[in-house]
Design an enzyme around this catalytic site. Structure first.
Site, PDB file in Angstrom:
ATOM      1  N   SER A 158      -7.642  10.219  -5.082  1.00  0.00           N
ATOM      2  CA  SER A 158      -7.909   9.409  -3.885  1.00  0.00           C
ATOM      3  C   SER A 158      -9.223   9.877  -3.282  1.00  0.00           C
ATOM      4  O   SER A 158      -9.704  10.985  -3.608  1.00  0.00           O
ATOM      5  CB  SER A 158      -6.771   9.627  -2.874  1.00  0.00           C
ATOM      6  OG  SER A 158      -7.091   9.123  -1.604  1.00  0.00           O
ATOM      7  N   TYR A 171      -1.081  14.909   2.014  1.00  0.00           N
ATOM      8  CA  TYR A 171      -1.604  13.944   1.029  1.00  0.00           C
ATOM      9  C   TYR A 171      -2.939  14.445   0.480  1.00  0.00           C
ATOM     10  O   TYR A 171      -3.168  14.431  -0.738  1.00  0.00           O
ATOM     11  CB  TYR A 171      -1.768  12.581   1.714  1.00  0.00           C
ATOM     12  CG  TYR A 171      -2.209  11.446   0.808  1.00  0.00           C
ATOM     13  CD1 TYR A 171      -1.274  10.668   0.126  1.00  0.00           C
ATOM     14  CD2 TYR A 171      -3.558  11.132   0.657  1.00  0.00           C
ATOM     15  CE1 TYR A 171      -1.673   9.616  -0.696  1.00  0.00           C
ATOM     16  CE2 TYR A 171      -3.961  10.084  -0.164  1.00  0.00           C
ATOM     17  CZ  TYR A 171      -3.018   9.327  -0.833  1.00  0.00           C
ATOM     18  OH  TYR A 171      -3.428   8.286  -1.653  1.00  0.00           O
TER      19      TYR A 171
HETATM   20  P1  NAD Z   1       1.947   1.260  -3.800  1.00  0.00           P
HETATM   21  O1  NAD Z   1       2.855   1.850  -2.805  1.00  0.00           O
HETATM   22  O2  NAD Z   1       1.843  -0.230  -3.851  1.00  0.00           O
HETATM   23  O3  NAD Z   1       2.291   1.740  -5.288  1.00  0.00           O
HETATM   24  C1  NAD Z   1       2.858   2.997  -5.568  1.00  0.00           C
HETATM   25  C2  NAD Z   1       3.970   2.758  -6.600  1.00  0.00           C
HETATM   26  O4  NAD Z   1       4.514   4.041  -6.946  1.00  0.00           O
HETATM   27  C3  NAD Z   1       5.090   1.924  -6.017  1.00  0.00           C
HETATM   28  O5  NAD Z   1       5.434   0.897  -6.926  1.00  0.00           O
HETATM   29  C4  NAD Z   1       6.228   2.920  -5.835  1.00  0.00           C
HETATM   30  O6  NAD Z   1       7.516   2.332  -5.928  1.00  0.00           O
HETATM   31  C5  NAD Z   1       5.943   3.915  -6.942  1.00  0.00           C
HETATM   32  N1  NAD Z   1       6.546   5.232  -6.716  1.00  0.00           N
HETATM   33  C6  NAD Z   1       6.597   5.941  -5.566  1.00  0.00           C
HETATM   34  N2  NAD Z   1       7.252   7.088  -5.749  1.00  0.00           N
HETATM   35  C7  NAD Z   1       7.599   7.121  -7.066  1.00  0.00           C
HETATM   36  C8  NAD Z   1       8.287   8.058  -7.873  1.00  0.00           C
HETATM   37  N3  NAD Z   1       8.775   9.215  -7.354  1.00  0.00           N
HETATM   38  N4  NAD Z   1       8.473   7.776  -9.180  1.00  0.00           N
HETATM   39  C9  NAD Z   1       8.005   6.626  -9.710  1.00  0.00           C
HETATM   40  N5  NAD Z   1       7.366   5.685  -8.993  1.00  0.00           N
HETATM   41  C10 NAD Z   1       7.158   5.942  -7.681  1.00  0.00           C
HETATM   42  O7  NAD Z   1       0.492   1.890  -3.516  1.00  0.00           O
HETATM   43  P2  NAD Z   1      -0.770   2.034  -4.516  1.00  0.00           P
HETATM   44  O8  NAD Z   1      -1.982   2.017  -3.694  1.00  0.00           O
HETATM   45  O9  NAD Z   1      -0.684   1.081  -5.627  1.00  0.00           O
HETATM   46  O10 NAD Z   1      -0.564   3.531  -5.032  1.00  0.00           O
HETATM   47  C11 NAD Z   1      -0.936   3.919  -6.340  1.00  0.00           C
HETATM   48  C12 NAD Z   1      -1.641   5.263  -6.295  1.00  0.00           C
HETATM   49  O11 NAD Z   1      -2.914   5.114  -5.657  1.00  0.00           O
HETATM   50  C13 NAD Z   1      -0.928   6.350  -5.516  1.00  0.00           C
HETATM   51  O12 NAD Z   1      -1.012   7.574  -6.230  1.00  0.00           O
HETATM   52  C14 NAD Z   1      -1.696   6.435  -4.230  1.00  0.00           C
HETATM   53  O13 NAD Z   1      -1.585   7.690  -3.607  1.00  0.00           O
HETATM   54  C15 NAD Z   1      -3.091   6.157  -4.719  1.00  0.00           C
HETATM   55  N6  NAD Z   1      -4.052   5.712  -3.717  1.00  0.00           N
HETATM   56  C16 NAD Z   1      -3.778   4.664  -2.893  1.00  0.00           C
HETATM   57  C17 NAD Z   1      -4.732   4.227  -1.984  1.00  0.00           C
HETATM   58  C18 NAD Z   1      -4.469   3.056  -1.063  1.00  0.00           C
HETATM   59  O14 NAD Z   1      -5.258   2.851  -0.143  1.00  0.00           O
HETATM   60  N7  NAD Z   1      -3.451   2.256  -1.278  1.00  0.00           N
HETATM   61  C19 NAD Z   1      -5.967   4.875  -1.917  1.00  0.00           C
HETATM   62  C20 NAD Z   1      -6.229   5.952  -2.777  1.00  0.00           C
HETATM   63  C21 NAD Z   1      -5.265   6.351  -3.683  1.00  0.00           C
END
Ligand code: NAD
Length: 279
Positions: A158, A171
């Protein structure tokens, strides 16, 4: 014309929705078969917004298949090694091999200074966002080594893996650690032709950003709404436009998964509108 990852098999955690879904669809469009897992419970005790549900997982599987790719979809929690081993076994049984890994599953919680975080918030954050990434690689890497044909591993960090931000210290700690782990793993498997990189997205326009806890975090601890969150993201970005889309991150993942990046390993790649270098 052959796709950019034609014939490869990509395994993605957290693939039901958001970025993971976009990665699955983008890799399928470029010719890969895909395996996705997700916890699909709809909630986590420490996470102030809903997680994916079984319907999300089924919808992504159907949409990947509609693109002409095979898709394995499994309910698995990345903090449970036995569930990851079963996911990997199902992938190998039905798709035959694993060339690409995207350790993407993650959660967000926060909105308070680090000394006000609960131990449950801290522990679950590190368990999912750091240990889950390691367990995913622990389950897959031995099989990739056994295949003897190299591969590409992409760990989702991230912008919080590159800079410190208030209100989400656990985080940020987990996402910095993912980059440290990426650098070590890249050293361990490079001689086998396996590349390991991290992607560092800025704010992505999906469920993790669009919830009251994130609005409050971006507003400095209290209140806030989508408009103030967008304004806050805009104020820390070099480029105009606000949040990035899931597909913007998927474009970087496809490049890292493909042979186009064959000499790229050990890199933490920001996809963040320049947040990490803004003065
Ligand atoms: P999101 O919440 O839509 O997707 C995350 C997915 O991970 C969800 O489908 C959730 O059900 C699944 N999940 C959560 N805990 C889990 C577990 N213990 N086992 C298996 N699956 C699990 O959000 P996203 O943005 O698509 O997140 C994806 C990645 O990107 C994450 O690692 C997040 O930290 C990272 N990220 C997100 C952002 C943002 O702004 N959304 C920015 C930087 C990084």
């Amino acid at each position: 014309m052959a796709g950019r990852v034609e014939g490869k098999v990509a395994l993605i955690t957290g693939g039901a929705r958001g970025q993971g879904r976009a990665h699955a669809l983008a890799l399928a469009r470029e010719g890969a078969d895909v395996a996705i897992c997700d916890i699909a419970t709809g909630s986590d005790p420490t996470t102030p917004y809903g997680l994916a549900v079984a319907d999300d997982l089924a919808r992504t599987q159907a949409d990947v298949e509609a693109l002409g790719s095979r898709c394995v979809a499994v309910t698995a929690d990345v903090t449970r090694f036995a569930e990851l081993e079963a996911f990997v076994a199902a992938t190998l049984e039905r798709l035959g091999r694993i060339d690409v890994v995207v350790a993407n599953a993650g959660i967000f919680s926060g909105g308070v200074p680090s000394w006000e975080l609960t131990e449950a918030q801290w522990d679950r954050m590190l368990e999912v966002n750091l240990k889950g990434v390691w367990l995913t690689c622990k389950a897959v890497v031995p099989h990739m080594l056994g295949q003897g044909s190299g591969g590409s591993i992409v760990l989702t960090s991230s912008i919080g893996g590159l800079v410190g931000t208030p209100g989400m210290a656990h985080y940020v700690a987990a996402k910095h650690a993912v980059i440290g782990y990426m650098r070590s793993l890249a050293n361990e498997v490079g001689a086998h032709g396996i590349r390991v990189n991290a992607i560092c997205p800025g704010g992505v326009d999906n469920a993790m950003m669009n919830n009251q806890a994130m609005y409050a975090t971006m507003a400095g601890g209290q209140g806030g709404d989508r408009q103030t969150m967008l304004a806050a993201v805009g104020s820390i970005s070099l480029l105009p436009g606000g949040l990035i889309e899931n597909e913007d991150v998927a474009n970087a993942v496809v490049w890292l998964a493909s042979e186009e990046s064959r000499w790229v390993t050990g890199v933490a790649l920001p996809v963040d509108a320049g947040i990490n270098v803004k003065l």
